[in-house]
Structures are given as structure tokens and as C-alpha cells.
Write a protein that holds these residues in place. Sequence first.
Motif, PDB file in Angstrom:
ATOM      1  N   CYS A  14       0.852  -1.186   0.000  1.00 49.86           N
ATOM      2  CA  CYS A  14       0.000   0.000   0.000  1.00 49.86           C
ATOM      3  C   CYS A  14       0.894   1.244   0.000  1.00 49.86           C
ATOM      4  O   CYS A  14       1.798   1.346   0.826  1.00 49.86           O
ATOM      5  CB  CYS A  14      -0.922  -0.015   1.213  1.00 49.86           C
ATOM      6  SG  CYS A  14      -1.824   1.528   1.453  1.00 49.86           S
ATOM      7  N   CYS A  17       0.231   3.174   3.740  1.00 50.47           N
ATOM      8  CA  CYS A  17       0.619   2.623   5.045  1.00 50.47           C
ATOM      9  C   CYS A  17       1.711   1.545   4.956  1.00 50.47           C
ATOM     10  O   CYS A  17       2.268   1.154   5.975  1.00 50.47           O
ATOM     11  CB  CYS A  17      -0.604   2.069   5.782  1.00 50.47           C
ATOM     12  SG  CYS A  17      -1.265   0.572   5.035  1.00 50.47           S
ATOM     13  N   CYS A  26      -4.419  -0.302   0.255  1.00 49.51           N
ATOM     14  CA  CYS A  26      -5.288  -1.174   1.040  1.00 49.51           C
ATOM     15  C   CYS A  26      -6.680  -0.547   1.198  1.00 49.51           C
ATOM     16  O   CYS A  26      -6.857   0.641   0.920  1.00 49.51           O
ATOM     17  CB  CYS A  26      -4.665  -1.474   2.405  1.00 49.51           C
ATOM     18  SG  CYS A  26      -4.747  -0.108   3.569  1.00 49.51           S
ATOM     19  N   CYS A  29      -6.850   2.586   3.510  1.00 50.16           N
ATOM     20  CA  CYS A  29      -6.271   3.805   2.943  1.00 50.16           C
ATOM     21  C   CYS A  29      -7.055   4.286   1.719  1.00 50.16           C
ATOM     22  O   CYS A  29      -7.080   5.477   1.427  1.00 50.16           O
ATOM     23  CB  CYS A  29      -4.802   3.594   2.591  1.00 50.16           C
ATOM     24  SG  CYS A  29      -3.790   3.301   4.063  1.00 50.16           S
TER      25      CYS A  29
HETATM   26 ZN   LIG Z   1      -2.843   1.239   3.501  1.00 50.53          ZN
END
Ligand SMILES: [Zn+2]
Length: 262
Positions: A14, A17, A26, A29
Motif C-alpha cells: 500500500c 501505510c 489497502c 487507505c
Molecule cells: Zn494502507
Amino acid sequence: MLDFVLNFLFPPVCGICGKLDTNWLCDKCRKRLKEYEKFELLQTKEEINKLFNFKNAETNIIEKFINNEQDMNIYFDEFLYCFEYKKLIRNLLLKYKFSDCAYLSNMFGNVILNNKKSNEIFEKYDIMIPVPMDKIKMLRRGYNQTELIIKYLEKKVNSKSDLDSKIDIIKNVENKNYNTIIINNNILIKNRNTKTQSTLNADERIKNIENAFEVKDIEKIKNKRIILFDDIATTGSTVNEISKILKAAGASKILVLVIAKD
Ligand SMILES: [Zn+2]
């Protein structure tokens, strides 16, 4: 096979993060990113004028002549921006620009491909060109961040079978009749180094990049519908200057696509 090896050596994470995720973003996010999403497509000069606050050349031509103002005709026909340039987006783009986070290109590439509006434009245009970078800056950074995103897009847009097999990508797009988008980094070059635009005011920006770009291969531009791609648009002076020379070289239509509008 190469993808497999690369995924093994550099597993997809991701972009925000850092958690492992095949979509480079992800679910958690993705929701955060949604808050800043715009994907606004401007299709008239009036709308573009309003967004950039361009001085209208037609109405105050005498006034402009007296004040010795810059030519601020709009040379591109459409403008699409994905995000508002603030908070999370600003941080991500700064991180992307100034530190070695090239993997963020995959995340941004995927976000663009997962949107219906940006997908529709891939059906209507022929060539995609990244805004060229200074040779010096390119050497210092080691990569042109817009070029990396564009290369990711090219790979996905032009390999339809790839899209069908990887169901995670382009989940929500039904129509996949893309044109073959040709990405070309050699058509347009920056022929001199310029000051960083963000350090200058609107008028200085126009002067700074005037005649800084050159079309190398006019034949490849003639009668083509072109997507001009950049990461951030602020006053629009760079993309407008490039659009001017692309139009002079015979481009039939130009859309400016940017990740964020400042
Ligand atoms: Zn993420």
C-alpha cells in the motif's frame, strides 16, 4: 514471468501505510484517499478559465497590450484532475517527488485506472505524453515521477488480457475498449533548464518556461489527440505552454491530466 520475479523481490505494498496489498492501496487507505478525490473533467474554456483564473485574452486585449501582460490564451481543450492538492495528497506527492518512493507510481496509476472518468478518456485519445523534466533534475533524482506513472498506465491500458486476468485491477469498469495509448517520451523535450516553478509567481512562471520545450517529431503529433500528463497543476502555465507548441505542431485535441490541482 518478469512480473512474478519483481513481485517476489519487491512485493506490492500500500502506497500509504506500507501494508502488503496487490492493488498498491489497502481498503482502509482507499477510504482515506476518497475524501480528496475529485476526478473532475472540465470540457469548456469557461470552466478551465474559472479554475485557473486565466485572464481572458479576447476581452482585454487592449488592456493587456497596455500593461504588457503575458499571452494567457488557453491552448488545451479538456482538463481532468484526480485529487485536491491538500493534506494527505500533498504529503504523498511531496514524498513521491523528493524521496525515493517510486513505488507510489503504481498506487497512483491504479487509482487513475480504477476511475470511470479517467478510463473514458483513454478511449478518446491517441497518445499520452508526460511533462518532460530538466536533464539536471532527472539526473539528480534518477527518475521522472510522471513518466513512471505513465509507464504503469501504459502497461495496464495496452494489455487487455492482463486486465481480464487480474480481477483486482479495474474492478468497476465495464467498458474496456481502449485505444492503444502510445506513450512517448521522445516526442517532446525540454531544451533548457528552468527555475523551479513553485518558487515563482504566476507571471514569472509564464516567462520562466516560455520556449523551454520543443517537439522533436512533428509527424507523431499531427492530427493526434493527446493526453498531457503531470503530477500537479498550480497556475497551469507549464501545461499551457506545452499545449501551445503541441497545437502549433498540429495536435488536434489536448487533454491535460494531473494527479492534483493546487
Ligand atoms: Zn494502507
